[in-house]
Structures are given as structure tokens and as C-alpha cells.
Design an enzyme around this catalytic site. Structure first.
Site, PDB file in Angstrom:
ATOM      1  N   CYS A 136     -10.394  -2.981  -4.608  1.00 20.40           N
ATOM      2  CA  CYS A 136      -9.527  -4.130  -4.906  1.00 20.40           C
ATOM      3  C   CYS A 136     -10.350  -5.332  -5.368  1.00 20.40           C
ATOM      4  CB  CYS A 136      -8.686  -4.499  -3.681  1.00 20.40           C
ATOM      5  SG  CYS A 136      -7.397  -3.286  -3.331  1.00 20.40           S
TER       6      CYS A 136
ATOM      7  N   GLU B 181      -3.056  -4.923  -2.839  1.00 21.02           N
ATOM      8  CA  GLU B 181      -3.617  -5.884  -3.787  1.00 21.02           C
ATOM      9  C   GLU B 181      -3.588  -5.332  -5.209  1.00 21.02           C
ATOM     10  OE1 GLU B 181      -4.827  -4.792  -0.878  1.00 21.02           O
ATOM     11  OE2 GLU B 181      -6.362  -6.144  -0.082  1.00 21.02           O
TER      12      GLU B 181
ATOM     13  N   ASN C  65       0.837  -1.187   0.000  1.00 19.28           N
ATOM     14  CA  ASN C  65       0.000   0.000   0.000  1.00 19.28           C
ATOM     15  C   ASN C  65       0.879   1.246   0.000  1.00 19.28           C
ATOM     16  OD1 ASN C  65       0.640  -0.805   2.737  1.00 19.28           O
ATOM     17  ND2 ASN C  65      -0.914   0.594   3.503  1.00 19.28           N
ATOM     18  N   ILE C  66       0.456   2.222  -0.786  1.00 22.93           N
ATOM     19  CA  ILE C  66       1.174   3.491  -0.916  1.00 22.93           C
ATOM     20  C   ILE C  66       0.144   4.598  -0.729  1.00 22.93           C
ATOM     21  CG2 ILE C  66       2.605   4.932  -2.418  1.00 22.93           C
ATOM     22  CD1 ILE C  66       3.278   2.257  -3.943  1.00 22.93           C
ATOM     23  N   GLU C  67       0.263   5.282   0.398  1.00 26.52           N
ATOM     24  CA  GLU C  67      -0.700   6.324   0.731  1.00 26.52           C
ATOM     25  C   GLU C  67      -0.272   7.672   0.173  1.00 26.52           C
ATOM     26  OE1 GLU C  67      -2.232   4.295   4.887  1.00 26.52           O
ATOM     27  OE2 GLU C  67      -1.062   6.142   5.004  1.00 26.52           O
TER      28      GLU C  67
END
Length: 149
Positions: free
Chosen positions: A97, A60, A47-49
Site C-alpha cells: 500500500c 488503502e 480489505n477483501i481477502e
């Protein structure tokens, strides 16, 4: 499809490696994913916020988009790991996702989730995509129907 213990361990290890690269300064919730393709390759994602939350990407989708970028279109299994210290119900893929998975995966594709809060995969749960998303919006919904006369 049920994975061998060796392949599942490899997926979980790859997902854990990806989780270490998470950029999650806002939620502090690190997630890693590993996608097994029909060709036998594994693609990782994390995950990349972003301060503008709508621009955030989940682990995902990151893994799926990496595989698609490499030309892969057929997926066999997905492993998702996170550290859920409160030991509440295990996290599951978000709606976005699930929609992307439905675009590229069989409803029977196995999805494994695991908690890494103890440092190793625990509480591993196996479900099929259709268990998470029983009524997907797929390309078939866009097919033109013949007009009735």
C-alpha cells in the site's frame, strides 16, 4: 495540508462505512479506508481477502484503485480505520500500500489512522506518507539518465 475537523470526520465516517463491507474471513481483521481527492470527492475501500492470500487487497489500495478507475490522480488525504481491541500499537499501511501511495501521492500527503474498537474513532494518529515510507521507489527512479561522455 491539515484537514478541518469536519472533513476529517467525513473521511473517518466513510472509512467506517467501508469497513463494514470488509470480506475478511481468514484474518478477521476488518479495515476501511477513505481517500480525499483534489477534486473534493471521497473514494472508499475495504480489505477483501482470498483463500489464496496473494490475491487479497487492502483497504488503502482498494480506495486508491477506485479513485484511479474514476479518473482521479491527485490525492489530498487518506483515512484508515480498523478495530484493534488489544490496544497495542496502531496498525499502519503495509508495504504494498505504501508503494501504491508513493506512485500517486505527495510525500507530504496526510494519512490518518484510527481505532474503531469502541464504536467511534479513537487514538487518531496523523502522519505524512514520507513518515511511513521515507525512501519510496517512484517513477523518477525509472527516468533515463543522460550518458556521460
Amino acid at each position: 495540508m491539515k484537514l478541518s475537523k469536519k472533513i476529517l470526520d467525513e473521511l473517518l465516517t466513510n472509512a467506517a462505512e467501508a469497513m463494514r463491507n470488509s470480506y475478511s474471513p481468514y484474518s478477521k481483521f476488518k479495515v476501511g479506508a477513505a481517500l480525499l481527492t483534489k477534486s473534493g470527492k471521497i473514494y472508499k475501500g475495504t480489505n477483501i481477502e482470498n483463500a489464496s492470500y496473494g490475491l487479497t487487497i487492502c483497504a488503502e489500495r482498494s480506495a486508491i484503485f477506485s479513485a484511479v478507475t474514476a479518473g482521479e490522480r491527485e490525492f489530498e488525504a487518506l483515512a484508515i480505520v480498523f478495530s484493534q481491541k488489544d490496544l497495542g500499537p496502531l496498525s499502519t499501511p503495509c508495504g504494498a500500500c505504501r508503494q501504491v501511495m508513493a506512485e500517486f501521492s505527495s510525500p507530504d500527503m496526510p494519512i490518518y489512522t484510527a481505532d474503531l474498537s469502541t464504536g467511534k474513532p479513537a487514538r487518531i494518529v496523523r502522519k505524512k506518507l514520507k513518515d511511513f515510507y521515507p525512501y519510496p521507489f517512484t517513477p523518477k527512479a525509472l527516468e533515463k539518465k543522460p550518458k556521460k561522455k
